[in-house]
Design a protein around this motif. Structure first.
Motif, PDB file in Angstrom:
ATOM      1  N   TRP A 106     -24.842   6.800 -16.355  1.00 22.71           N
ATOM      2  CA  TRP A 106     -26.372   5.886 -16.289  1.00 22.71           C
ATOM      3  C   TRP A 106     -27.148   6.120 -17.761  1.00 22.71           C
ATOM      4  O   TRP A 106     -27.360   5.280 -18.706  1.00 22.71           O
ATOM      5  N   TYR A 314     -24.149   1.434 -10.178  1.00 15.82           N
ATOM      6  CA  TYR A 314     -25.590   1.245 -10.877  1.00 15.82           C
ATOM      7  C   TYR A 314     -25.888   0.230  -9.943  1.00 15.82           C
ATOM      8  O   TYR A 314     -27.308   0.580  -9.927  1.00 15.82           O
ATOM      9  N   GLN A 318     -28.858   2.965  -8.469  1.00 12.85           N
ATOM     10  CA  GLN A 318     -29.896   3.668  -9.019  1.00 12.85           C
ATOM     11  C   GLN A 318     -31.044   2.542  -9.661  1.00 12.85           C
ATOM     12  O   GLN A 318     -31.274   1.857  -9.573  1.00 12.85           O
TER      13      GLN A 318
END
Length: 390
Positions: A106, A314, A318
């Motif tokens: 990422w 993600y 995230q």
């Protein structure tokens, strides 16, 4: 062509009258709009649809009838416009896709995108570095990369993008859909707990007879109507990959509104974050904080998530992983908060259960739900309702 469109609107049970249709024809004759299919879409919707609840049905009929049409006056060339628009679209074999490696996570992906934006000065097509079309670069449209940022593409293709930079419009689910909802309603009825609550507006025949016999004069008694007292909080995923399941989601939503008197619903996209919304047309201006929902609705509510859980990992794990804005906390944190507050909580997934193990994001969401994910089949609905009813 237009007569067939009118008949399809009637067949879809949209209340379109001859008077409204003649108004549309008069506007066309007086050239109120140009030959653009987009102009005709808005003009015909204004002229024919008087209730916003029918917009979704109108859109489906319009898309089916005018699929591939770019002008009402006829095309100047024989080549379909889709071929021209997609001439740069890249299709790779599985072996070729396997050779393309991701940038390494990422942080590296976002850092590289920022650098490309600073360096690139113009349009680029093909290749594996710049932001463009039809290439293997992680940034752009109509290409392929296992961890890409989709920019300027009308819809998902490989479903591996970790960011989407497009203005998105989602339609509200049509709660009037009845076709195919009968069996769904039967499954939802497993989640029932009847009680007599509210105003006494129903005639109580047996009590009236008993009391009249005791008192020797007519003594009429009323009672509250017997209703399903179960309270349901529903979160519906819309847009993106859920477009493949729009009809099933609409049928489920319609059945739920019929079966549950105490139903509250909100929309989200891909994963639950710090806000949700009630109206997809106003989702950017009229948002509801998820924290407020957790404090507003009591612990006795049953929570039902509806979504395919198909996204980049993600987006769940995230901070900043949302494809539409920078979220301060991961989606997983918000899903966990909901399951902590509401002990009766399930996730209904319209994707076939046999492919769940091949999608990492589905496995993550299922784990967050403590295994309480069920397919949106009749058997799956019955299992989910049985768990919620315990």
């Amino acid at each position: 062509m237009l007569t067939g469109f009118f008949l399809k609107l009637k067949a879809a049970k949209i209340p379109v009258s001859i008077k409204e249709w003649l108004t549309l024809m008069e506007g066309m004759q007086k050239k109120v709009i140009g030959p653009s299919i987009d102009d005709f879409y808005y003009f015909s919707r204004i002229a024919l649809v008087k209730d916003e609840a029918n917009f979704d049905k109108f859109d489906r009929v319009f898309a089916e009838h005018f699929k591939g049409v770019e002008t009402l006056l006829g095309a100047e060339a024989d080549i379909p416009i889709e071929w021209l628009l997609k001439q740069a679209e890249l299709n790779l074999t599985p072996e070729e896709k396997a050779l393309i490696e991701s940038l390494g996570g990422w942080d590296k992906l976002m850092e590289t995108l920022k650098k490309r934006l600073e360096e690139q000065k113009g349009r680029h097509q093909g290749g594996n570095k710049w932001i463009g079309t039809g290439g293997t670069s992680p940034f752009g449209a109509y290409g392929y990369n296992p961890e890409g940022v989709r920019i300027g593409q009308d819809k998902s293709r490989n479903r591996s993008a970790v960011k989407v930079w497009d203005q998105r419009e989602y339609r509200n689910l049509d709660d009037s859909v009845e076709l195919g909802t009968r069996n769904i309603k039967v499954a939802l009825r497993r989640l029932r707990k009847f009680a007599r609550q509210g105003a006494p507006d129903e005639f109580d025949l047996q009590t009236t007879i008993d009391e009249t016999a005791k008192k020797t004069y007519l003594d009429i008694h009323m009672r509250p109507e017997r209703r399903n007292a179960i309270k349901v909080l529903m979160f519906m995923d819309v847009g993106g990959t859920m477009d493949d399941h729009i009809r099933l989601a609409a049928e489920l939503f319609s059945a739920a509104k019929t079966e549950f008197k105490h139903l509250e619903f909100y929309y989200f996209h891909n994963c639950l974050y710090d806000f949700v919304w009630k109206d997809n047309r106003r989702r950017h201006s009229e948002r509801t904080r998820t924290w407020d929902l957790l404090h507003k609705y009591g612990h006795d509510y049953k929570v039902i998530f509806v979504g395919d859980a198909t996204m980049s990992p993600y987006e769940i794990l995230q901070p900043g992983g949302s494809i539409e804005y920078f979220n301060d906390e991961p989606g997983a944190v918000w899903v966990k908060r909901v399951t902590d507050v509401y002990s009766k909580c399930v996730w209904l997934n319209p994707e076939p259960e046999e492919i769940w193990s091949y999608r990492q994001s589905i496995g993550i969401v299922k784990e967050l739900m403590n295994g309480r994910m069920y397919p949106t089949t009749l058997a799956g609905l019955e299992r989910a309702m049985k768990l919620l009813a315990k």
